[in-house]
Write a protein that holds these residues in place. Structure first.
Motif, PDB file in Angstrom:
ATOM      1  N   PRO A  20       0.836  -1.205   0.000  1.00 44.22           N
ATOM      2  CA  PRO A  20       0.000   0.000   0.000  1.00 44.22           C
ATOM      3  C   PRO A  20       0.869   1.252   0.000  1.00 44.22           C
ATOM      4  N   LEU A  21       0.351   2.314  -0.573  1.00 46.06           N
ATOM      5  CA  LEU A  21       0.989   3.620  -0.496  1.00 46.06           C
ATOM      6  C   LEU A  21       0.013   4.541   0.214  1.00 46.06           C
ATOM      7  N   ALA A  22       0.424   5.060   1.371  1.00 46.50           N
ATOM      8  CA  ALA A  22      -0.415   5.977   2.145  1.00 46.50           C
ATOM      9  C   ALA A  22       0.184   7.368   2.076  1.00 46.50           C
ATOM     10  N   MET A  23      -0.688   8.344   1.833  1.00 46.70           N
ATOM     11  CA  MET A  23      -0.255   9.738   1.779  1.00 46.70           C
ATOM     12  C   MET A  23      -1.224  10.622   2.552  1.00 46.70           C
ATOM     13  N   THR A  24      -0.702  11.710   3.048  1.00 45.64           N
ATOM     14  CA  THR A  24      -1.480  12.697   3.770  1.00 45.64           C
ATOM     15  C   THR A  24      -1.037  14.085   3.299  1.00 45.64           C
ATOM     16  N   GLY A  56       3.741  14.088   7.853  1.00 45.81           N
ATOM     17  CA  GLY A  56       3.738  12.720   7.361  1.00 45.81           C
ATOM     18  C   GLY A  56       3.317  11.683   8.385  1.00 45.81           C
ATOM     19  N   VAL A  57       2.587  12.096   9.395  1.00 47.75           N
ATOM     20  CA  VAL A  57       2.112  11.151  10.408  1.00 47.75           C
ATOM     21  C   VAL A  57       0.587  11.154  10.413  1.00 47.75           C
ATOM     22  N   ILE A  89      -3.822   4.930  -0.624  1.00 45.00           N
ATOM     23  CA  ILE A  89      -4.682   5.354   0.479  1.00 45.00           C
ATOM     24  C   ILE A  89      -4.388   6.823   0.781  1.00 45.00           C
ATOM     25  N   VAL A  90      -5.420   7.645   0.749  1.00 44.21           N
ATOM     26  CA  VAL A  90      -5.267   9.087   0.943  1.00 44.21           C
ATOM     27  C   VAL A  90      -5.990   9.512   2.214  1.00 44.21           C
ATOM     28  N   ASP A  91      -5.267  10.195   3.084  1.00 41.34           N
ATOM     29  CA  ASP A  91      -5.826  10.728   4.325  1.00 41.34           C
ATOM     30  C   ASP A  91      -6.222  12.187   4.114  1.00 41.34           C
TER      31      ASP A  91
END
Length: 183
Positions: free
Chosen positions: A23-27, A37-38, A75-77
């Motif tokens: 998965p690639l998670a970004m915020t 980045g948390v 996955i986008v926050d």
């Protein structure tokens, strides 16, 4: 707010990892409440993620990363902070790159107005799931009230003001419209 979006995001990320997937998670860089980045959940979970700014081309970024290592899900926050262009870029990630996108965010701001990113996500999303929160009265809370130092519900101000539990409270429509943030 307070519906478990970050908890669910972190769990989804973990589920992909547990299955040997990538998965690639970004915020967004604008949300630095827990550090840049948390992604942090109120229940104590945290996930280190990459950050993006409002001028980042998410499609090109994901495409380049996918060429280096397969991305099984993006996955986008805090998706309410996406620009219109970025929402369309996410649609391209799904349609052209074949990578599922899961975006978590608020639908409306403290004035009960749609965030631009949320508006365009609602227009283009294949599926929308609402996570529920509870008002102080026990009813479903779907309003995000900003409260001032005196605990009064604010009705005007800048749409984006990064803050946490001290600045925002989840309310049902009745108590939001009445301006009753607390019992």
């Amino acid at each position: 707010m307070n519906s478990g979006k970050s908890t669910q995001l972190i769990q989804a990320h973990f589920n992909y990892l547990e299955r040997g997937m990538h998965p690639l998670a970004m915020t967004p860089a604008i949300d630095d409440r827990s550090g840049l980045g948390v992604i942090s959940a109120r229940v104590g979970l945290e996930l280190k993620a990459e950050v993006f700014s409002d001028n980042c081309d998410l499609f090109e970024m994901v495409k380049a990363r996918h060429a280096e290592q397969a991305i099984d899900v993006f996955i986008v926050d805090e998706a309410q902070f996406l620009t219109k262009e970025q929402v369309y870029q996410l649609a391209r990630v799904v349609d052209e790159a074949g990578i599922p996108v899961i975006a978590y965010g608020l639908k409306i701001d403290f004035r009960a107005e749609l965030f631009p990113g949320s508006y365009h996500l609602l227009c283009l999303a294949d599926k929308v799931e609402e996570l529920k929160s509870i008002c102080w009265c026990g009813n479903k809370a779907h309003m995000n009230a900003r409260v001032n130092a005196d605990g009064q519900v604010a009705r005007d101000g800048a749409q984006v003001e990064i803050g946490g539990n001290a600045r925002y409270v989840s309310l049902c429509r009745k108590h939001y419209l009445a301006g009753r943030a607390f019992r």
